[in-house]
Structures are given as structure tokens and as C-alpha cells.
Design a protein around this motif. Structure first.
Motif, PDB file in Angstrom:
ATOM      1  N   ASP A   9       2.823  -2.352   5.932  1.00 60.55           N
ATOM      2  CA  ASP A   9       2.509  -3.755   5.582  1.00 60.55           C
ATOM      3  C   ASP A   9       3.047  -4.791   5.982  1.00 60.55           C
ATOM      4  OD1 ASP A   9       1.379  -2.180   2.945  1.00 60.55           O
ATOM      5  OD2 ASP A   9       2.323  -1.635   2.020  1.00 60.55           O
TER       6      ASP A   9
ATOM      7  N   THR B 189       0.929  -1.472  -0.203  1.00 55.10           N
ATOM      8  CA  THR B 189       0.441  -0.285   0.020  1.00 55.10           C
ATOM      9  C   THR B 189       0.424   1.088  -0.064  1.00 55.10           C
ATOM     10  OG1 THR B 189      -0.039   0.529   2.260  1.00 55.10           O
ATOM     11  CG2 THR B 189      -1.727  -0.977   1.345  1.00 55.10           C
ATOM     12  N   ARG B 190       2.482   0.949   0.043  1.00 58.73           N
ATOM     13  CA  ARG B 190       2.555   1.914   0.522  1.00 58.73           C
ATOM     14  C   ARG B 190       4.294   1.924  -0.263  1.00 58.73           C
ATOM     15  NH1 ARG B 190       3.194   4.446   5.682  1.00 58.73           N
ATOM     16  NH2 ARG B 190       5.203   5.427   4.996  1.00 58.73           N
TER      17      ARG B 190
END
Length: 277
Positions: A226, A141-142
């Protein structure tokens, strides 16, 4: 045999440590990563099993076309048929898959690397890109998570290079940078003839420290949010770092034998890392 079954068989037959990191994934992600792994194995085998470099180049050119066909929705190989449904879901792009093929072709073009920047470029193609694609499948997600995966791929490949020094030399490939061999007074003939020495141990200690630093730098990049999704990569790292430590404790005797971990130890490390989260 279905495309997914073909990929599963490819993963199991390889005996790779990567297989153990797949076991704890949800079904769809496991199918996707197994297909990606099978793709990498197929392309790698194209080079490793070819006795004629010209034939290998033709096969790699075919794989480049097949990647294009897969993204056009018309794959013909079991591996690309298995991978195609996951491309959009996990944001897998053709440039990274093509970069893997380019990395395999580097083994046809180059058997020595003058310095570490040159070796690092090779590692990016054959390992860091695989890390980026894998992290996307696991759930990233990053952007920092992809940076972590890129660095972790480098650490894995440096570990492979240390483990396979003797075997690679006998195949005519020396991945240890030329300037570092010179720095420690180790020759290509020493590697080819399995001449273990104090100088060789010092050279390998240098490589070991670099690999350990790459692992540490990778872990420092992984965002907390994450970490749970990226457990398969952390499982792989636990197995590879245990292997690296085993090589170090054995005194870097990698010229005459290939050091490995037992399947039960790999499974234990995988379970322990998964439970720890």
C-alpha cells in the motif's frame, strides 16, 4: 461556484501543508480528499472563529445533522454536496465524520489535559480519524494501513501542538499535559508570557522525541503493497518532519513565533517524496 470549486478554494486559501499532498493524486481521489479537508476546515472554523461557545455548539449540532442528511443523500452545504458522491466509493462512514465534530467540541469543553492518555484521546478525534478517512481515499487494501494512518495522524497533531504552543496559550488553550509541565518545572504562566528557558527546552525536547517516535511507529506499520497508494500521507509526513526538525534546530523558540516552511520548500519535499515512491 460548484461544490468542488468551493472545496478547492477552501483548501488553497488555508495555506495548509495538506494541499501539497493532494497535487499528485488522480482527479477523483483528489476531489474526494479536498472535500474531506474542506469539511474538516469548516467544522474547525466553527469553533476557532466563534466568540460565543453557545453559538459554536449550535453550529456543531447542525453539522451533526448535516452528516446524517449527507448519508441519506440529501446534503445542503457545498462541502457535504462535494463529499457525498465519494462516501460509498471510498468506504467513508458517518461514525468517523461525527468523531471529528466531537473532537472540535472538545475544544469548547476542555482547554487543559492532565496527562498524555487524555491528550491522545483528543488527538484521535481531531487527527487520527482524519488519517483513517484519508488513507481510505488514497487506497488501503490492508487493515494495517489504517493503523498506520491512525498513528500518523497522532504524529501530525503532536507536531501541530509543538508548533503552536505559544499561539494556543494566548487563545487560552494548553495542550501539553499538566503532569508533564510539572515534571519539567514549566508553568502555564511561562507559556502565556512567552518565557523561554532551559526547562522549557527540555520539556519541548520530550515532546519532540514523542512525535518522532510516533512517525517511526507509523512508518513501521505501513504494508509495502500500500506504500505507493499512500504517497500523499508520506508527502505530508516529509513536510511535517522537516518542520519538526526546523523547530528543533531553532531551539524550540515556539512561544514568541510560529515557525513554518516556505511554499517552495514544501513543494520540493512533496516532489522528492513522490518520485522516491
Amino acid at each position: 461556484m460548484s461544490p468542488d470549486e468551493y472545496c478547492q478554494q477552501k483548501a488553497v486559501q488555508s495555506g495548509s501543508s495538506f494541499y501539497y499532498s493532494f497535487l499528485f493524486l488522480p482527479v477523483e481521489r483528489r476531489r474526494a480528499i479536498t472535500a474531506l479537508y474542506a469539511f474538516c476546515r469548516e467544522v474547525d472554523d466553527t469553533v476557532d472563529e466563534a466568540t460565543d461557545p453557545g453559538v459554536a455548539r449550535i453550529k456543531l449540532a447542525w453539522w451533526r445533522q448535516e452528516i446524517g442528511a449527507m448519508f441519506a443523500g440529501n446534503p445542503s452545504h457545498p462541502v457535504t454536496k462535494a463529499l457525498q458522491p465519494h462516501l460509498t466509493i471510498y468506504s467513508l462512514d458517518s461514525k468517523h465524520l461525527l468523531a471529528i465534530v466531537d473532537g472540535m467540541e472538545m475544544d469548547l469543553d476542555q482547554t487543559r489535559y492532565l496527562d498524555f492518555p487524555g491528550l491522545r484521546r483528543y488527538c484521535w478525534h481531531v487527527a487520527s480519524v482524519v488519517g483513517i478517512l484519508s488513507a481510505s481515499i488514497f487506497g488501503a487494501t490492508r487493515p494495517e494501513t489504517l493503523q498506520y494512518a491512525e498513528k500518523l495522524g497522532l504524529a501530525f497533531q503532536l507536531t501541530n501542538i509543538i508548533r503552536d504552543v505559544g499561539e494556543d496559550a494566548r487563545k487560552g488553550r494548553i495542550y501539553l499535559p499538566v503532569n508533564e509541565l510539572q515534571q519539567f518545572g514549566v508553568t502555564a504562566a511561562d507559556l502565556l508570557n512567552a518565557r523561554h528557558s532551559e526547562k522549557f527546552e527540555q520539556l519541548m525536547r520530550f515532546q519532540y522525541d514523542r512525535a518522532q517516535t510516533a512517525y517511526d511507529e507509523a512508518f513501521a506499520m505501513l504494508p509495502t503493497e500500500d506504500r505507493r497508494a499512500q504517497r500523499p500521507g508520506l508527502i505530508m509526513a516529509a513536510i511535517y518532519r522537516a518542520l519538526l526538525k526546523e523547530i528543533e534546530q531553532d531551539g524550540f523558540h515556539v512561544l514568541e513565533r510560529k515557525i513554518s516552511l516556505t511554499p517552495i520548500r514544501k513543494l520540493w519535499l512533496a516532489w522528492k517524496t513522490y518520485v522516491r515512491g
